[in-house]
Motif scaffolding. Structure first.
Motif, PDB file in Angstrom:
ATOM      1  N   PRO A  90       0.707  -1.039   0.261  1.00  0.00           N
ATOM      2  CA  PRO A  90      -0.079  -0.450   0.244  1.00  0.00           C
ATOM      3  C   PRO A  90       0.631   1.061   0.133  1.00  0.00           C
ATOM      4  O   PRO A  90       0.203   2.480  -0.510  1.00  0.00           O
ATOM      5  CB  PRO A  90      -0.693   0.357   1.089  1.00  0.00           C
ATOM      6  CG  PRO A  90      -0.338  -0.717   2.717  1.00  0.00           C
ATOM      7  CD  PRO A  90       0.553  -1.708   1.491  1.00  0.00           C
ATOM      8  N   CYS A  91       1.972   1.384   0.511  1.00  0.00           N
ATOM      9  CA  CYS A  91       3.072   2.839   0.470  1.00  0.00           C
ATOM     10  C   CYS A  91       3.621   2.649  -0.839  1.00  0.00           C
ATOM     11  O   CYS A  91       3.438   3.688  -1.115  1.00  0.00           O
ATOM     12  CB  CYS A  91       4.161   1.952   1.552  1.00  0.00           C
ATOM     13  SG  CYS A  91       5.807   3.547   1.043  1.00  0.00           S
ATOM     14  N   LEU A  92       3.736   1.495  -1.662  1.00  0.00           N
ATOM     15  CA  LEU A  92       3.906   2.389  -2.738  1.00  0.00           C
ATOM     16  C   LEU A  92       2.603   2.808  -3.571  1.00  0.00           C
ATOM     17  O   LEU A  92       2.401   3.468  -4.729  1.00  0.00           O
ATOM     18  CB  LEU A  92       4.715   0.451  -3.682  1.00  0.00           C
ATOM     19  CG  LEU A  92       5.860   0.702  -3.196  1.00  0.00           C
ATOM     20  CD1 LEU A  92       6.553  -0.474  -4.264  1.00  0.00           C
ATOM     21  CD2 LEU A  92       7.148   1.294  -3.917  1.00  0.00           C
ATOM     22  N   ASP A  93       1.567   1.632  -3.708  1.00  0.00           N
ATOM     23  CA  ASP A  93      -0.057   2.313  -4.635  1.00  0.00           C
ATOM     24  C   ASP A  93      -0.240   4.205  -4.047  1.00  0.00           C
ATOM     25  O   ASP A  93      -1.061   4.693  -4.747  1.00  0.00           O
ATOM     26  CB  ASP A  93      -1.200   1.400  -3.913  1.00  0.00           C
ATOM     27  CG  ASP A  93      -0.839   0.323  -4.326  1.00  0.00           C
ATOM     28  OD1 ASP A  93      -0.626  -0.669  -5.104  1.00  0.00           O
ATOM     29  OD2 ASP A  93      -1.722  -0.822  -3.492  1.00  0.00           O
ATOM     30  N   ALA A  94      -0.339   4.078  -2.913  1.00  0.00           N
ATOM     31  CA  ALA A  94       0.040   6.016  -2.917  1.00  0.00           C
ATOM     32  C   ALA A  94       0.978   6.838  -2.578  1.00  0.00           C
ATOM     33  O   ALA A  94       0.858   7.757  -3.623  1.00  0.00           O
ATOM     34  CB  ALA A  94      -0.243   5.873  -0.608  1.00  0.00           C
ATOM     35  N   TYR A  95       2.533   6.058  -3.016  1.00  0.00           N
ATOM     36  CA  TYR A  95       3.858   6.424  -3.091  1.00  0.00           C
ATOM     37  C   TYR A  95       3.150   7.377  -4.870  1.00  0.00           C
ATOM     38  O   TYR A  95       3.576   8.701  -4.946  1.00  0.00           O
ATOM     39  CB  TYR A  95       4.674   5.984  -3.283  1.00  0.00           C
ATOM     40  CG  TYR A  95       5.529   6.689  -3.121  1.00  0.00           C
ATOM     41  CD1 TYR A  95       6.948   7.250  -2.635  1.00  0.00           C
ATOM     42  CD2 TYR A  95       6.517   6.023  -4.978  1.00  0.00           C
ATOM     43  CE1 TYR A  95       7.754   8.067  -3.805  1.00  0.00           C
ATOM     44  CE2 TYR A  95       7.576   6.693  -5.196  1.00  0.00           C
ATOM     45  CZ  TYR A  95       8.836   7.606  -4.614  1.00  0.00           C
ATOM     46  OH  TYR A  95      10.066   7.824  -5.399  1.00  0.00           O
ATOM     47  N   PHE A  96       3.354   6.291  -5.707  1.00  0.00           N
ATOM     48  CA  PHE A  96       3.053   6.283  -7.444  1.00  0.00           C
ATOM     49  C   PHE A  96       2.232   7.394  -7.741  1.00  0.00           C
ATOM     50  O   PHE A  96       2.058   7.930  -9.410  1.00  0.00           O
ATOM     51  CB  PHE A  96       2.844   5.430  -8.034  1.00  0.00           C
ATOM     52  CG  PHE A  96       4.515   4.562  -7.815  1.00  0.00           C
ATOM     53  CD1 PHE A  96       5.403   4.607  -8.451  1.00  0.00           C
ATOM     54  CD2 PHE A  96       4.220   3.491  -7.403  1.00  0.00           C
ATOM     55  CE1 PHE A  96       6.543   4.151  -8.249  1.00  0.00           C
ATOM     56  CE2 PHE A  96       5.735   2.486  -7.151  1.00  0.00           C
ATOM     57  CZ  PHE A  96       6.952   3.091  -8.482  1.00  0.00           C
ATOM     58  N   GLY A  97       1.130   8.108  -6.622  1.00  0.00           N
ATOM     59  CA  GLY A  97      -0.001   9.004  -7.351  1.00  0.00           C
ATOM     60  C   GLY A  97      -0.037   9.995  -6.103  1.00  0.00           C
ATOM     61  O   GLY A  97       0.559  11.022  -6.481  1.00  0.00           O
ATOM     62  N   ALA A  98      -0.915   9.413  -4.900  1.00  0.00           N
ATOM     63  CA  ALA A  98      -1.050  10.247  -4.136  1.00  0.00           C
ATOM     64  C   ALA A  98      -0.063  10.734  -3.474  1.00  0.00           C
ATOM     65  O   ALA A  98      -0.277  12.591  -3.359  1.00  0.00           O
ATOM     66  CB  ALA A  98      -1.924  10.092  -2.891  1.00  0.00           C
ATOM     67  N   HIS A  99       1.058  10.167  -3.398  1.00  0.00           N
ATOM     68  CA  HIS A  99       2.306  11.461  -2.897  1.00  0.00           C
ATOM     69  C   HIS A  99       3.190  11.905  -3.994  1.00  0.00           C
ATOM     70  O   HIS A  99       3.519  13.153  -3.596  1.00  0.00           O
ATOM     71  CB  HIS A  99       3.044  10.804  -2.047  1.00  0.00           C
ATOM     72  CG  HIS A  99       4.754  11.057  -1.214  1.00  0.00           C
ATOM     73  ND1 HIS A  99       4.291  11.694  -0.502  1.00  0.00           N
ATOM     74  CD2 HIS A  99       5.800  10.525  -2.083  1.00  0.00           C
ATOM     75  CE1 HIS A  99       5.477  12.187  -0.667  1.00  0.00           C
ATOM     76  NE2 HIS A  99       6.799  11.688  -1.458  1.00  0.00           N
ATOM     77  N   LEU A 100       2.967  11.259  -5.651  1.00  0.00           N
ATOM     78  CA  LEU A 100       4.160  11.786  -6.278  1.00  0.00           C
ATOM     79  C   LEU A 100       3.786  12.697  -7.226  1.00  0.00           C
ATOM     80  O   LEU A 100       4.242  14.203  -7.512  1.00  0.00           O
ATOM     81  CB  LEU A 100       4.808  10.326  -6.982  1.00  0.00           C
ATOM     82  CG  LEU A 100       6.128  11.167  -8.038  1.00  0.00           C
ATOM     83  CD1 LEU A 100       7.408  10.898  -6.874  1.00  0.00           C
ATOM     84  CD2 LEU A 100       6.577   9.650  -8.331  1.00  0.00           C
ATOM     85  N   LEU A 101       2.622  12.563  -7.992  1.00  0.00           N
ATOM     86  CA  LEU A 101       1.939  13.574  -8.217  1.00  0.00           C
ATOM     87  C   LEU A 101       1.315  14.565  -7.704  1.00  0.00           C
ATOM     88  O   LEU A 101       1.053  15.278  -7.753  1.00  0.00           O
ATOM     89  CB  LEU A 101       0.939  12.518  -8.907  1.00  0.00           C
ATOM     90  CG  LEU A 101       1.520  11.779 -10.223  1.00  0.00           C
ATOM     91  CD1 LEU A 101       0.158  10.980 -10.692  1.00  0.00           C
ATOM     92  CD2 LEU A 101       2.766  12.521 -11.208  1.00  0.00           C
ATOM     93  N   GLY A 102       0.482  14.291  -6.296  1.00  0.00           N
ATOM     94  CA  GLY A 102      -0.289  14.853  -5.779  1.00  0.00           C
ATOM     95  C   GLY A 102       0.030  15.275  -4.444  1.00  0.00           C
ATOM     96  O   GLY A 102      -0.158  16.639  -4.319  1.00  0.00           O
ATOM     97  N   GLY A 103       1.388  15.209  -4.392  1.00  0.00           N
ATOM     98  CA  GLY A 103       2.050  16.122  -2.727  1.00  0.00           C
ATOM     99  C   GLY A 103       1.608  15.817  -1.792  1.00  0.00           C
ATOM    100  O   GLY A 103       1.698  16.820  -0.910  1.00  0.00           O
ATOM    101  N   VAL A 104       0.655  14.816  -1.665  1.00  0.00           N
ATOM    102  CA  VAL A 104      -0.136  14.254  -0.078  1.00  0.00           C
ATOM    103  C   VAL A 104       1.166  13.666   0.803  1.00  0.00           C
ATOM    104  O   VAL A 104       1.838  12.547  -0.245  1.00  0.00           O
ATOM    105  CB  VAL A 104      -0.795  13.414  -0.225  1.00  0.00           C
ATOM    106  CG1 VAL A 104      -1.405  13.083   1.083  1.00  0.00           C
ATOM    107  CG2 VAL A 104      -2.161  14.164  -0.930  1.00  0.00           C
ATOM    108  N   PRO A 105       1.583  13.918   1.761  1.00  0.00           N
ATOM    109  CA  PRO A 105       2.969  13.489   2.611  1.00  0.00           C
ATOM    110  C   PRO A 105       2.521  11.979   2.687  1.00  0.00           C
ATOM    111  O   PRO A 105       1.490  11.773   3.210  1.00  0.00           O
ATOM    112  CB  PRO A 105       2.666  14.161   4.077  1.00  0.00           C
ATOM    113  CG  PRO A 105       2.625  15.511   3.803  1.00  0.00           C
ATOM    114  CD  PRO A 105       1.533  15.447   2.627  1.00  0.00           C
ATOM    115  N   LEU A 106       3.503  11.242   3.228  1.00  0.00           N
ATOM    116  CA  LEU A 106       2.851   9.454   2.738  1.00  0.00           C
ATOM    117  C   LEU A 106       3.869   9.279   4.039  1.00  0.00           C
ATOM    118  O   LEU A 106       5.450   9.587   4.137  1.00  0.00           O
ATOM    119  CB  LEU A 106       4.069   8.704   1.300  1.00  0.00           C
ATOM    120  CG  LEU A 106       3.919   7.670   1.541  1.00  0.00           C
ATOM    121  CD1 LEU A 106       1.754   7.139   2.175  1.00  0.00           C
ATOM    122  CD2 LEU A 106       4.522   6.909   0.003  1.00  0.00           C
TER     123      LEU A 106
END
Length: 406
Positions: A90-106
């Motif tokens: 789930p870390c990578l699921d969040a990393y490649f979209g919400a975090h990397l593109l959306g800038g949401v802290p992870l």
């Protein structure tokens, strides 16, 4: 703060329960919390805590493009301030979209008993033991913290009555009862469960105790067959399986002694039960004052020397069950340790402090690191779905299960 918590799945398991309990504690502290994951038996626990649940897309790939997109949309729609993922998928699921593109802290928590090469080095990391956190910090670019799996010491306490379960199973109130609550899995668990069954066989004529196995999993059939062999040799149902219990508290409460590892051992200690901690390659050790420092550093688990684990474990069971005073002292010390070091209230306070630090130090996005993380994940998935390697893994698993019944 608007927080999304993403357990690696919602099957019954210690890591998943910890993530839900800490998410509920964050909500009780006034934060808006969403739990996101693939549906499983623990959805009921999520909803019973008053938490919003969002079902993850079911695609098997890790990371899954559909979940990456789903989390990115969810982050925008809910205006998330932070995503907290448990374990690397789930870390990578969040990393490649919400975090990397959306800038949401992870933030990622890894409660496995080994380091993961799949968590990007720029993602702040929480490890489940001090020793693993120190090892991870050697080459991890982002901050690394240690936070042991917590226990709800109010819900899991000596006040829970185990007598109804004993009556239901036809086990007398004064009959010696050893309990293990575990997923019946090949990884991490299989050796310990086999040793527990064999230890009862070694003790059979010496001590008329019962081992109660609570849980289900892919190794269940092989372990049941092993238990039937022991029961036939002893001429009684010395090892009994009751399957998975959505609420295993009565099993802990009914026990005179608990065998386990990780969060299961901690829960048993919260009930004021003496515990023998198990691990791999024949590891077992009584949780007592002498062993406390080791377990606080390395977690309630260990790796043995490959020697006869059942023989060692049988001796430890005999020593604990044969001395009422010793058993009572171990029980008191176990409860004291959990209340002092592993309580849910303490863990929630520490975790909220980690959230504040992650939000204060927003980290830049590293595209080169993203490419490396994607390449590693791709290699893993290709390996997982390669027919030849799948056959090799299946053959190895079959050999391990066959060895259990040999």
């Amino acid at each position: 703060m608007r927080l999304l918590v993403a357990p690696h799945n919602l099957e019954l398991g210690g890591s998943q329960i910890n993530s839900i309990d800490l998410a509920a504690a964050a909500a009780e502290a006034g934060h808006d919390v969403i739990v996101y994951g693939r549906p499983g038996p623990l959805v009921e626990r999520v909803e019973s805590r008053g938490l919003e649940f969002v079902a993850a897309r079911p695609l098997r790939y890790r990371p899954a493009p559909s979940r990456i997109a789903q989390l990115a949309r969810l982050a925008r729609r809910q205006r998330l301030d932070l995503i907290h993922a448990y374990e690397w998928p789930p870390c990578l699921d969040a990393y490649f979209g919400a975090h990397l593109l959306g800038g949401v802290p992870l933030l990622c928590t890894v409660l496995s008993m080994s380091l993961s090469p799949y968590v990007p080095r720029s993602v702040p990391l929480v490890m489940g033991t001090v020793a693993l956190a120190e090892r991870a910090a050697w080459n991890h670019r982002a901050p690394v913290w240690a936070l042991e799996p917590p226990v709800d010491t109010a819900a899991d306490s000596p006040d829970v009555d185990g007598a109804p379960l004993r009556r239901e199973l036809g086990i007398a109130a004064d009959a010696p009862l050893v309990v293990t609550v575990s997923r019946l899995a090949l990884e991490l668990k299989l050796d310990a469960l086999r040793d527990a069954i064999d230890a009862v066989g070694l003790l059979g004529a010496d001590r008329q105790l019962t081992l109660l196995v609570v849980g289900e999993g892919p190794a269940g059939a092989a372990l049941r067959e092993r238990a039937e062999q022991v029961n036939r040799e002893l001429g009684r149902d010395a090892v009994r399986f009751v399957g998975a219990l959505a609420d295993p508290r009565p099993a802990y409460a009914a026990a005179d002694l608990v065998l386990g590892m990780g969060g299961s051992s901690l829960r048993a200690m919260a009930f004021g039960k003496p515990v023998i901690v198990q691990g791999e390659r024949g590891f077992s050790r009584v949780f007592d004052r002498e062993g406390r420092d080791y377990f606080l550093r390395h977690g309630l688990w260990g790796i043995g020397d490959g020697g006869p684990g059942a023989t060692r474990l049988a001796g430890q069971i005999r020593e604990v069950m044969g001395d009422t005073g010793r058993r009572e002292e171990l029980a008191r010390y176990a409860r004291e340790t959990v209340a002092e070091r592993f309580s849910l209230a303490r863990a929630a306070e520490v975790q909220l402090g980690i959230y504040r630090m992650v939000l204060e130090e927003r980290r830049g996005r590293r595209w080169g690191e993203a490419a490396t993380a994607a390449a590693r994940a791709l290699r893993l998935e290709l390996d997982n779905h390669d027919p030849r390697r799948k056959r090799q893994r299946s053959a190895a698993e079959a050999a391990r299960l066959a060895a259990v019944t040999a």
